[in-house]
Design a protein around this motif. Structure first.
Motif, mmCIF file in Angstrom:
data_model
loop_
_atom_site.group_PDB
_atom_site.id
_atom_site.type_symbol
_atom_site.label_atom_id
_atom_site.label_comp_id
_atom_site.label_asym_id
_atom_site.label_seq_id
_atom_site.Cartn_x
_atom_site.Cartn_y
_atom_site.Cartn_z
ATOM 1 N N PHE A 1 67.462 -49.978 81.167
ATOM 2 C CA PHE A 1 67.661 -48.556 80.457
ATOM 3 C C PHE A 1 66.928 -48.155 79.463
ATOM 4 O O PHE A 1 66.353 -48.824 78.779
ATOM 5 N N ILE B 1 74.254 -45.217 77.578
ATOM 6 C CA ILE B 1 73.026 -46.125 78.442
ATOM 7 C C ILE B 1 72.793 -45.237 79.532
ATOM 8 O O ILE B 1 73.530 -44.783 79.927
ATOM 9 N N PRO C 1 70.252 -45.638 82.735
ATOM 10 C CA PRO C 1 69.492 -46.547 84.148
ATOM 11 C C PRO C 1 68.226 -45.652 84.275
ATOM 12 O O PRO C 1 68.593 -44.132 84.697
ATOM 13 N N LEU C 2 67.130 -46.128 84.160
ATOM 14 C CA LEU C 2 66.542 -45.195 85.139
ATOM 15 C C LEU C 2 66.757 -46.388 86.638
ATOM 16 O O LEU C 2 66.147 -47.123 86.583
#
Lengths: 240, 403
Positions: A82, A95, A97-98
């Motif tokens: 994240f 936040i 997410p990747l």
């Protein structure tokens, strides 16, 4: 009772030590609409880039990193990768997410012309967002790495309920009273009274002697008259 | 709160236990009846079972009739989670539970230790709290009091294996259900209705379990679950942070009894007595701890808003002196004290303010002295002139003498 089963399993001997992850070639590139590169820096584990990064409303930021197993050097796809954007002063957080590819590479592109929903509100342009990378995994030790401070264009603040302000002290209200009716100076009133009474002064001055004789004779007349009336009264009462 | 139109759906499988607290106010604890009460003996022993059909409408009606409710949801319980929307709490999708890989630990990552925050609802020095279950996002509604938020590195997901990363990223994409992550997500949230009834929403029942209450968070430190459960129960039971107004009076400065009406520009004293419930002694005790209470003197809009402060030496009494505005009309003393977590205090006293009577204005002003002098000297002059004219002798200048 799935949860209770998991708890009883945790009473088994503890896993000795989980492997460590390492972040390689973490880099951030800021470019504008024409493609001119404004900042291109590798990110260090110990220091944040200085000065802090600034994005205008048309700039693009690209962050890339590769996640590897520290011991074997093999790429890892952790459970949680994240990017956390946090403004501690206004308590705004976002936040993102990747996605980590099979080579362990993760990248994030932020185009301020179309910002993603995960970017928090930035109502205060002097306070930057602290961007950190959070990597969590079931098999490796977790990793939280601050990356850089980011100044974004000013946005509207996050919506507040219309009655929120009534849950704190409200501003004080003082009533503005009409000014007290003004009275003239006492000395002026005294002078006025003096003017009004001045004819008496004149009268007493002109008839001074006459009034003096009149006052003396008047006094004698009153005293004599009173005693005469008294004598007559006694005589009448004695007669009756 | 709007009533959900669930059109006759009745929650048959909701169990509940009922309790009466020392204040006499009642608490209903709603949870899944499939749970074994023995596992929750530390918290639930002493509560009577009260299995009944509870619909969302009846639960909300209970709040209206001042019955406080603890709602214990779980990652799978959908009827309660739809009711939570009415409170401004949006739970993560069914099946998703809170996961945190931080801090590094050997216990499962679905059991999350959360540091107790600084909050007036919780005791100082509460140890970290073990939590597992669902999480919810919190709307900006001032009636919601977030009690425990998720740690910054945590998130809600139903994938609890290492290769479940894609599910998490897909959740944020367009068409995904959204990701409940970060420190803005709540895990235990309180809600206080406008009348003061309290509801607490907990995302999972394990918080109350004996297992979690006895587990160690780190070496030698037992979890704070028992203390935390006590604190939130006490708050929901209206034992802590519960206030009431005992009485209010008003009078003129220098007097002691209230008047029927005040005159404009009068100096008025308003005082009120506030008590708080003391759970240890089980009685209402005068309370002087409110430092930011305000009084409004209102006629349609507040003309005066001033802070009303506690009186030193008189426990529980708050007093303020102010000057009535120079507008006449029917005014109200309004105290509307709303703070998150505390019982709302509301009081309105109507009092007329009249303009001064004919003899209430300043009299014998210094500016009138010349006029007084003139009038009095005219009267005296007239008397003297009459005396001289009538009683005096006037000798004509020409000839002869008069009598």
């Amino acid at each position: 009772m799935r949860f209770l089963h998991i708890i009883s399993l945790s009473l088994l001997p503890i896993i000795a030590s989980a492997g460590k992850l390492s972040l390689q070639s973490a880099r951030v590139v800021v470019s504008d609409t024409e493609g001119t590169i404004l900042r291109n820096e590798p990110l260090s584990k110990t220091r944040l880039p200085s000065p802090a990064l600034t994005l205008d409303s048309t700039d693009t930021l690209k962050f890339t990193v590769q996640i590897l197993d520290d011991e074997t050097g093999k790429p890892v796809q952790p459970h949680q990768t994240f990017l956390r954007f946090y403004d501690a002063q206004n308590d705004e957080e976002g936040i993102q997410p990747l996605r980590v590819s099979s080579t362990g590479k993760a990248s994030f592109e932020l185009n301020m012309a179309k910002p993603p929903a995960s970017i928090p509100a930035t109502p205060d342009e002097s306070v930057p967002l602290r961007v950190s990378l959070i990597v969590g995994s079931f098999e490796y030790s977790p990793l939280s790495q601050p990356l850089f401070d980011l100044h974004l264009p000013v946005s509207r603040p996050s919506p507040k309920h219309p009655e929120e302000h009534t849950y704190a002290p409200l501003p004080e209200i003082q009533h503005t009273f009409r000014p007290e009716p003004k009275t003239p100076y006492v000395i002026l009133s005294a002078i006025g009274t003096g003017l009004v009474l001045s004819p008496w002064v004149a009268l007493i001055g002109l008839l001074g002697d006459v009034l003096l004789y009149g006052a003396i004779f008047g006094g004698i007349t009153i005293a004599a008259g009173k005693s005469a009336l008294g004598k007559v009264g006694q005589w009448r009462l004695a007669k009756a | 709160m709007r009533y959900l139109a669930l059109l006759g759906s009745v929650l048959l499988a909701i169990g509940a236990t009922f309790a009466k607290s020392s204040t006499g106010s009642s608490v209903l604890v709603v949870f899944d009846p499939k749970l074994n009460r023995q596992d929750y003996s530390l918290f639930f022993s002493g509560l009577e079972a009260y299995a009944t059909d509870l619909s969302p409408q009846s639960l909300v009606q209970m709040l209206d009739s001042k019955i406080n409710v603890i709602f214990v949801a779980s990652p799978t319980n959908t009827p309660l989670t739809t009711l939570a929307l009415e409170f401004g709490l949006t739970f993560s999708p069914p099946g998703a539970q809170l996961v945190s890989h931080f801090p590094e630990r050997s216990s499962p990552h679905t059991v999350v230790p959360i540091t107790a925050p600084d909050s007036k609802l919780l005791s100082n020095g509460t140890a970290p709290i073990l939590y597992s279950g669902a999480s919810h996002s919190i709307a900006p509604n001032p009636l919601i009091i977030p009690i425990l938020r998720a740690p910054a590195e945590s998130f809600a997901t139903d994938s609890i294996t290492e290769d479940g990363a894609d599910v998490i990223v897909d959740a944020v994409d367009k068409g995904g259900e959204g990701l409940w992550a970060g420190s803005q997500i709540g895990v235990v949230s309180g809600f206080q209705t406008i009348d003061g009834a309290r509801a607490t929403w907990v995302g999972g029942p394990e918080l109350f379990s004996d297992d979690y209450a006895t587990q160690e968070v780190h070496k030698g430190v037992k979890s704070g679950n028992y203390q935390f459960a006590q604190d939130i129960a006490k708050w929901t039971f209206q034992e802590t942070l519960t206030l009431k107004i005992d009485g209010t009076t008003h009078h003129l400065v220098g007097e002691t009894t209230p008047r029927e009406a005040y005159t404009t520009n009068d100096n008025v004293v308003y005082s009120m007595n506030v008590s708080a419930w003391n759970p240890e002694t089980g009685a209402w005790v005068p309370y002087s701890g409110l430092t930011d209470m305000q009084l409004e003197f209102t006629m349609l809009d507040p003309h005066i808003r001033t802070s009303i402060l506690p009186v030193k030496g008189k426990e529980g009494t708050y007093e303020v002196t102010f000057r009535a505005p120079d507008r006449h009309g029917v005014f109200k003393f309004v105290v509307d004290y709303k703070r998150k977590g505390m019982t709302p205090l509301r009081s309105e006293t109507v009092v007329p303010v009249v303009p001064p009577r004919h003899d209430g204005y300043p009299r014998f002003l210094s500016a009138a002295w010349p006029y007084y002098a003139g009038a009095i000297s005219t009267s005296i002059g007239f008397l003297l002139f009459s005396a001289v004219w009538l009683g005096g002798e006037f000798v004509p200048t020409k000839k002869g003498k008069s009598e």
